[in-house]
Design an enzyme around this catalytic site. Structure first.
Site, PDB file in Angstrom:
ATOM      1  N   GLY A  85     -28.481  -4.103  -5.272  1.00 26.78           N
ATOM      2  CA  GLY A  85     -28.200  -4.937  -4.108  1.00 26.78           C
ATOM      3  C   GLY A  85     -27.048  -5.889  -4.347  1.00 26.78           C
ATOM      4  N   LYS A  90     -21.703  -7.117 -11.636  1.00 24.44           N
ATOM      5  CA  LYS A  90     -22.881  -7.733 -11.040  1.00 24.44           C
ATOM      6  C   LYS A  90     -22.446  -8.990 -10.291  1.00 24.44           C
ATOM      7  CE  LYS A  90     -27.533  -9.311 -12.216  1.00 24.44           C
ATOM      8  NZ  LYS A  90     -28.538  -9.424 -13.275  1.00 24.44           N
ATOM      9  N   ASP A 144     -27.161 -11.583  -0.438  1.00 21.71           N
ATOM     10  CA  ASP A 144     -25.715 -11.750  -0.231  1.00 21.71           C
ATOM     11  C   ASP A 144     -24.872 -10.947  -1.223  1.00 21.71           C
ATOM     12  OD1 ASP A 144     -26.116 -13.159  -2.549  1.00 21.71           O
ATOM     13  OD2 ASP A 144     -25.413 -15.092  -1.785  1.00 21.71           O
ATOM     14  N   ASP A 154     -38.286  -1.689 -12.233  1.00 22.79           N
ATOM     15  CA  ASP A 154     -36.849  -1.553 -11.947  1.00 22.79           C
ATOM     16  C   ASP A 154     -36.007  -2.277 -12.996  1.00 22.79           C
ATOM     17  OD1 ASP A 154     -38.278  -3.674 -10.432  1.00 22.79           O
ATOM     18  OD2 ASP A 154     -36.261  -4.382  -9.999  1.00 22.79           O
TER      19      ASP A 154
HETATM   20  P1  AMP Z   1     -33.871  -8.672  -9.915  1.00 20.93           P
HETATM   21  O1  AMP Z   1     -34.942  -9.689  -9.667  1.00 20.93           O
HETATM   22  O2  AMP Z   1     -32.543  -9.293 -10.313  1.00 20.93           O
HETATM   23  O3  AMP Z   1     -34.288  -7.582 -10.818  1.00 20.93           O
HETATM   24  O4  AMP Z   1     -33.572  -8.018  -8.495  1.00 20.93           O
HETATM   25  C1  AMP Z   1     -34.507  -7.266  -7.774  1.00 20.93           C
HETATM   26  C2  AMP Z   1     -33.835  -6.568  -6.630  1.00 20.93           C
HETATM   27  O5  AMP Z   1     -33.256  -7.515  -5.727  1.00 20.93           O
HETATM   28  C3  AMP Z   1     -32.703  -5.639  -7.036  1.00 20.93           C
HETATM   29  O6  AMP Z   1     -32.732  -4.512  -6.206  1.00 20.93           O
HETATM   30  C4  AMP Z   1     -31.466  -6.470  -6.792  1.00 20.93           C
HETATM   31  O7  AMP Z   1     -30.344  -5.666  -6.534  1.00 20.93           O
HETATM   32  C5  AMP Z   1     -31.868  -7.278  -5.559  1.00 20.93           C
HETATM   33  N1  AMP Z   1     -31.162  -8.565  -5.483  1.00 20.93           N
HETATM   34  C6  AMP Z   1     -31.343  -9.661  -6.259  1.00 20.93           C
HETATM   35  N2  AMP Z   1     -30.511 -10.654  -5.885  1.00 20.93           N
HETATM   36  C7  AMP Z   1     -29.768 -10.190  -4.852  1.00 20.93           C
HETATM   37  C8  AMP Z   1     -28.725 -10.730  -4.040  1.00 20.93           C
HETATM   38  N3  AMP Z   1     -28.261 -11.976  -4.200  1.00 20.93           N
HETATM   39  N4  AMP Z   1     -28.210  -9.936  -3.087  1.00 20.93           N
HETATM   40  C9  AMP Z   1     -28.656  -8.681  -2.900  1.00 20.93           C
HETATM   41  N5  AMP Z   1     -29.622  -8.119  -3.609  1.00 20.93           N
HETATM   42  C10 AMP Z   1     -30.178  -8.849  -4.592  1.00 20.93           C
HETATM   43 MG    MG Z   2     -33.189  -6.141 -11.763  1.00 23.22          MG
END
Ligand code: AMP
Ligand code: MG
Length: 485
Positions: free
Chosen positions: A85, A106, A118, A245
């Site tokens: 994302g 990232k 975002d 994930d």
């Molecule tokens: P994480 O907690 O970093 O492992 O993220 C979990 C999911 O949320 C993943 O699919 C990320 O790509 C998405 N994600 C986290 N932060 C953002 C952001 N600011 N914008 C878009 N997607 C996000």
């Molecule tokens: Mg992640």
């Protein structure tokens, strides 16, 4: 040499990703460049245009930018639709030695999988990922790396407006347990098989020759994961968000959102603001590792069964043996931490009793092992003085010294040196990380660069770094970390 792309995921797996273009950077500015890593990857000459590369402002020739699809169990609940994302895979770089690494940005802007997000990364968390992943690498732990961080030139809205940044991440691949779950849930065995063949070719080529390559893949991932979790436990690392994930098939540590290193030892230590039930507590990580592998097993079951239906049971038997295998790997590491060169009966009990004695005593985990080494020449008081209940640790120290007497003969100084070579003195202490990041966000990067130098040289004591080996001052706020910032 510059980037030498060979984008096998893009080429071999159409339908497993969405095209994506970096969009976050308007006025990029380099914050940190990992010259040592760049050199190793054959990318030293990219330093000149590093801000534009890292921020996604300029795409390098040969890139095929994509966002990878994945699902994941988040805190035990299945989210069918996650995916990159806020990350974009530029491609796979082949180093001068022939090794293959993903280059991913990232925080480079929204993708097809951004949902309400975002797609951005704030400077503080990006610098934190750079610091902690480089500290992990210096500790010899399998991990994704950071090639550097650049400011995007934009502000991102979090609790407050923060400088936006992009981090360039290097990984053996970004294939996760959740990637397998995505294709098992949405597209079925044919897709799982194609992904598995790709993962085997890339990470576990020996599995291709096994009678059942998918069973062999499962076993190889299990071995890599249990070794990884044991290596975290050895240094007191709490990953904090072991969702499926965030579990890489390669066995590398990935996702440094709410991670932290233990200050005072407790198996129950939790730092993440959202981990209310302690699912990802320090001492729960081996059990969660197994839980995550069970999810990988479910995603692979149909392709394992296609080769031989009986071997789904073999996968279950492997999972049943996880605990014993984990303990063996963990214990070998603890032996080294305790300066024991031989493996003897009774070692497991000795190791377990040390951890039990530490619980609830407020003992600094990192310093405990350094002081054990010191105690070999300086006397037991350097260890007992760390405890409020000195009786239990006193008995344990006598037993440990008796055990040493049965070990390979070694001068105390030599044994202490062997211990100090595996027990770090400098880890990213939470209060130091917080102070360095706060200063960095205010524009003063000096404390950050100093801390980075300290934690990437974790073993050899330097008097001028004494402050970095000290626990947080008494009365300071307990550390709380945050996801998705
Ligand atoms: P994480 O907690 O970093 O492992 O993220 C979990 C999911 O949320 C993943 O699919 C990320 O790509 C998405 N994600 C986290 N932060 C953002 C952001 N600011 N914008 C878009 N997607 C996000
Ligand atoms: Mg992640």
């Amino acid at each position: 040499m510059s980037l030498n792309f060979d984008n096998s995921y893009f080429r071999d797996l159409p339908g497993f990703y969405a095209p994506a273009n970096p969009s976050a950077a308007t006025d990029p500015e380099l914050v940190v460049w990992n010259g040592t890593l760049a050199e190793r990857l054959g990318l030293a000459e990219l330093e000149d245009g590093a801000a534009e590369l890292i921020s996604g402002f300029r795409l390098p020739g040969g890139a095929d930018p994509i966002a990878q699809a994945y699902s994941g169990h988040q805190f035990g609940h299945f989210s069918p639709q996650l995916g990159d994302g806020r990350a974009i895979l530029l491609g796979e770089h082949i180093t001068p030695n022939g090794a293959r690494f993903d280059l991913q940005l990232k925080g480079s802007g929204r993708t097809a999988f951004s949902r309400g997000g975002d797609g951005r990364y704030a400077l503080g968390p990006a610098l934190r990922e750079h610091l902690v992943s480089e500290a992990m690498a210096a500790l010899g732990i399998e991990t994704t790396r950071s090639l550097g961080v650049a400011l995007s030139g934009e502000q991102v809205a979090r609790q407050t407006l923060q400088p936006g940044a992009v981090l360039a991440r290097i990984a053996k691949s970004h294939i996760r347990v959740g990637t397998f779950q995505f294709f098992a849930a949405h597209l079925g065995p044919d897709h799982v098989k194609r992904l598995a063949d790709h993962a085997i070719a890339r990470h576990y080529p020996a599995a291709a020759g096994a009678a059942n390559p998918y069973l062999a893949l499962f076993e190889a991932v299990m071995e890599a994961q249990l070794r990884l979790v044991a290596s975290w436990i050895h240094v007191g690392f709490v990953h904090g968000v072991m969702n499926t994930d965030n579990v890489a098939i390669s066995g590398e540590t990935i996702d440094f959102g709410p991670c932290a290193f233990l200050d005072a030892y407790s198996a129950k230590a939790v730092f993440s603001s959202i981990d209310e039930n302690g699912r990802y507590a320090f001492g729960n990580q081996p059990v969660i590792g197994r839980w995550n592998l069970t999810q990988l097993g479910s995603a692979l079951a149909s392709v394992v069964a296609e080769v031989n239906p009986q071997e789904v049971e073999t996968m279950n038997a492997l999972l049943a043996g996880y605990g014993e295998r984990y303990l063996g790997v963990w214990l070998n590491g603890v032996r080294a931490k305790l300066g024991l060169a031989r493996a003897l009966a009774g070692d497991l009990d000795l190791a377990n009793r040390l951890f039990a004695a530490m619980e609830g005593q407020g003992v600094d985990y990192t310093n405990l092992f350094r002081n054990l080494a010191r105690s070999l020449t300086a006397g037991l008081e350097v260890v007992t003085g760390m405890f409020t209940n000195r009786e239990e640790i006193g008995i344990w120290l006598d037993d440990w010294n008796a055990r040493i007497a049965n070990d390979e003969a070694m001068l105390p100084e030599a044994r202490a040196a062997a211990m100090n070579a595996v027990n770090p003195l400098y880890i990213p202490r939470n209060h130091k990380v917080e102070a360095a990041l706060s200063a960095a966000v205010e524009g003063d990067l000096a404390p950050y660069f100093r801390l980075l130098e300290v934690v990437t040289n974790p073993y050899v004591e330097r008097p001028e770094w004494a402050d970095y080996a000290m626990p947080a001052p008494a009365g300071s706020q307990p550390c709380v970390t945050f996801c998705g910032t």
